[in-house]
Design a protein around this motif. Structure first.
Motif, mmCIF file in Angstrom:
data_model
loop_
_atom_site.group_PDB
_atom_site.id
_atom_site.type_symbol
_atom_site.label_atom_id
_atom_site.label_comp_id
_atom_site.label_asym_id
_atom_site.label_seq_id
_atom_site.Cartn_x
_atom_site.Cartn_y
_atom_site.Cartn_z
ATOM 1 N N ARG A 1 0.853 -1.194 0.000
ATOM 2 C CA ARG A 1 0.000 0.000 0.000
ATOM 3 C C ARG A 1 0.879 1.230 0.000
ATOM 4 N N PRO A 2 0.782 2.120 -0.982
ATOM 5 C CA PRO A 2 -0.047 1.941 -2.176
ATOM 6 C C PRO A 2 0.479 0.820 -3.057
ATOM 7 N N TRP A 3 -0.366 0.251 -3.866
ATOM 8 C CA TRP A 3 0.025 -0.959 -4.605
ATOM 9 C C TRP A 3 0.955 -0.643 -5.762
ATOM 10 N N ILE A 4 0.998 0.629 -6.175
ATOM 11 C CA ILE A 4 1.962 1.027 -7.189
ATOM 12 C C ILE A 4 3.084 1.807 -6.529
ATOM 13 N N ASN A 5 4.312 1.264 -6.613
ATOM 14 C CA ASN A 5 5.496 1.935 -6.088
ATOM 15 C C ASN A 5 6.261 2.543 -7.264
ATOM 16 N N ILE A 6 5.965 3.785 -7.526
ATOM 17 C CA ILE A 6 6.484 4.433 -8.722
ATOM 18 C C ILE A 6 8.010 4.567 -8.676
ATOM 19 N N ALA A 7 8.590 4.476 -7.484
ATOM 20 C CA ALA A 7 10.043 4.578 -7.348
ATOM 21 C C ALA A 7 10.743 3.241 -7.592
ATOM 22 N N GLY A 8 9.974 2.194 -7.858
ATOM 23 C CA GLY A 8 10.528 0.859 -7.944
ATOM 24 C C GLY A 8 11.285 0.535 -9.219
ATOM 25 N N SER A 9 11.157 1.377 -10.235
ATOM 26 C CA SER A 9 11.856 1.101 -11.487
ATOM 27 C C SER A 9 12.069 2.409 -12.242
ATOM 28 N N SER A 10 12.684 2.280 -13.416
ATOM 29 C CA SER A 10 12.977 3.483 -14.197
ATOM 30 C C SER A 10 11.730 3.958 -14.935
ATOM 31 N N THR A 11 11.736 5.210 -15.281
ATOM 32 C CA THR A 11 10.609 5.790 -16.005
ATOM 33 C C THR A 11 10.327 5.030 -17.292
#
Ligand code: SF4
Length: 79
Positions: free
Chosen positions: A41-51
């Motif tokens: 939570r939140p289920w999307i971790n935008i920092a988890g990979s490259s753009t």
């Protein structure tokens, strides 16, 4: 955009997820678990990979629940 739509920004892009459109295919989770994790939570971790990698995965969403837009660059006008 409806009220339930969720936005996740890393500064460069903003990923939009529409829960009402998602068919829970799991394609995003299987393809890029560092970002899409239904147990987090939140289920999307935008920092988890490259753009670029995130864009690639968003484009594979079969329902169109995932989309993205590029954030405006602040300060510098193109051209
Ligand atoms: S790939 Fe799209 S439709 Fe499938 S679970 Fe992810 S957001 Fe939902």
């Amino acid at each position: 955009m409806s009220d339930s739509d969720k936005n996740y920004s890393n500064g460069e892009i903003t990923v939009v997820w529409k829960p009402g459109v998602c068919i829970h295919s799991g394609k995003c989770v299987q393809g890029l678990g560092e970002v899409f994790n239904v147990h987090a939570r939140p289920w999307i971790n935008i920092a988890g990979s490259s753009t670029e990698r995130i864009i690639q995965q968003v484009d594979q969403c079969p329902s169109g629940a995932l989309s993205y837009f590029r954030n405006e660059k602040v300060g510098k006008a193109a051209g």
